[in-house]
Enzyme design. Sequence first.
Site, mmCIF file in Angstrom:
data_model
loop_
_atom_site.group_PDB
_atom_site.id
_atom_site.type_symbol
_atom_site.label_atom_id
_atom_site.label_comp_id
_atom_site.label_asym_id
_atom_site.label_seq_id
_atom_site.Cartn_x
_atom_site.Cartn_y
_atom_site.Cartn_z
ATOM 1 N N ASP A 1 -4.536 -16.183 8.355
ATOM 2 C CA ASP A 1 -4.823 -15.635 7.028
ATOM 3 C C ASP A 1 -5.511 -16.727 6.224
ATOM 4 O O ASP A 1 -5.265 -17.916 6.442
ATOM 5 C CB ASP A 1 -3.530 -15.182 6.321
ATOM 6 C CG ASP A 1 -3.798 -14.156 5.227
ATOM 7 O OD1 ASP A 1 -3.470 -12.977 5.427
ATOM 8 O OD2 ASP A 1 -4.367 -14.544 4.177
ATOM 9 N N THR B 1 -8.565 -0.008 7.846
ATOM 10 C CA THR B 1 -9.200 1.310 7.667
ATOM 11 C C THR B 1 -10.607 1.078 7.119
ATOM 12 O O THR B 1 -10.766 0.530 6.024
ATOM 13 C CB THR B 1 -8.379 2.156 6.676
ATOM 14 O OG1 THR B 1 -7.042 2.223 7.164
ATOM 15 C CG2 THR B 1 -8.948 3.556 6.523
ATOM 16 N N CYS C 1 -2.927 3.175 0.346
ATOM 17 C CA CYS C 1 -3.724 3.907 1.338
ATOM 18 C C CYS C 1 -4.247 5.256 0.862
ATOM 19 O O CYS C 1 -5.456 5.473 0.854
ATOM 20 C CB CYS C 1 -2.915 4.085 2.618
ATOM 21 S SG CYS C 1 -2.728 2.530 3.499
#
Length: 437
Positions: free
Chosen positions: A31, A120, A257
């Site tokens: 990260d 996504t 989301c």
Amino acid sequence: MRKITIIGTGYVGLTTGVAFAFLGNKVICMDKDEEKINNLNKGIILIYEPGLEELLTSVKNNVEFTTDIEYAVNESEVIFICVGTPSREDGSIDMSYFKEAIGEIAKVINGYKVIVNKSTVPVGTADWVKEEIKKCFKGEFSVVSNPEFLREGSALKDFLEPDRIVIGVEDEIAKKIMSEIYSKINAPKVITDIRSAEMIKYAANAFLAMKISFINEIANICERIGADVKKVAEGIGLDKRIGPYFLNAGVGYGGSCFPKDIDGLLMIANDHNYDFKLLKAVAEVNEYQQERFVRKIVDTLRRENGNTVAILGLAFKPNTDDVRKSPAIRIIKRLIEEGYKVKVYDPKAMNNAKKEFEILGKLYLDNICFCDDPYETVKDAYVLAIVTEWSDFLKLDMKRVKNLMYKPYLFDGRNTFEPKEIKRLGFYYEGIGRKSF
Ligand code: NAD
């Protein structure tokens, strides 16, 4: 056993990394957030996700945490991209983190890799990834789409026991590697072309959001005709063609989301000259549902000359500390804008909510009180609103709650309580789509 790298160690990345380590792989979690990595190296997880910290402790010999992208990419053959893809103010998808991650990978890639898009991303992204990597690297590599369906609050279970695994893959080597990586998970595998895999994720979230908006509209009609939406949902949900899930009427969906993926799919449709009318209505109904809840509270406060509202629940759903696009944040914001004071409590999401209101500014911070427990929260309030259905709230001594309140108006935005029982305690109760007051 494989060597797997995860780029982006948030809710999805950390869960994926720890779960793959649990399945016997060697995992490197990368990260760019140094604080996050330093904490993870000490075994400290900054997010709340049930079971994750315990599992991390038990697999710690199989997981490394680093900020070094070159090391992370070079050491593994399979690279999962799990960075955030939030929506911008205008609803478009912010691909900057994703593009940054691909740019970094392109700079350091040194041999055959399977690059797996788990974030996504809009349909067609995998083609873009191929082009970007090819600009810098002349060797062989594969790009795969493997969308994630886990839910915060039950992320590990969802990852290890999913309803299905979707893999969009267009070459045999990557197909073999991906099948092997997931071989220990007992779930149907949908292996398809990459664009279909990318579309499955958006279509799934759009469908689930549609169910929520549908039952919310049915609830609103139930209120007018004197029917009970809980019974209606039960009655329709037992039909196998409909199914019982995502039929809980309430103040609508939120989270990191659904809102962004609905906006994302609308953008995708629009970019391809398609007017997705049904999905536009899903989003509109969701907005209306939250505003409708605010209006009911405001009308009551005006009538009673009241000034203070107690809000229980800030997370967008129970068992998480995530407040991204949480209905609670929007409802509180609107109540403050209408001139009211708001006292709030959540079992896990207080810090994240504080950060949201700090960003929103002084007006909001001056009118919100973050309380240490639910009883302090309801003290002297004219209205109590339940916005997140934490099971802790069902265990409250509601008699005590009622006695602490200035007026016992209870707006139950998640239909947590049974109207008859709660009214018996002396509350003026209003749920969503159920008989009121
Ligand atoms: P998150 O914000 O919790 O985590 C993203 C992480 O990526 C952060 O730790 C950030 O520091 C890191 N990051 C950003 N840019 C980076 C870079 N260039 N290099 C390395 N690290 C970088 O996000 P999330 O909720 O885990 O979501 C990740 C993706 O998964 C999104 O596309 C989301 O839509 C999708 N998804 C999320 C969920 C969910 O419930 N949260 C479920 C299914 C799918």
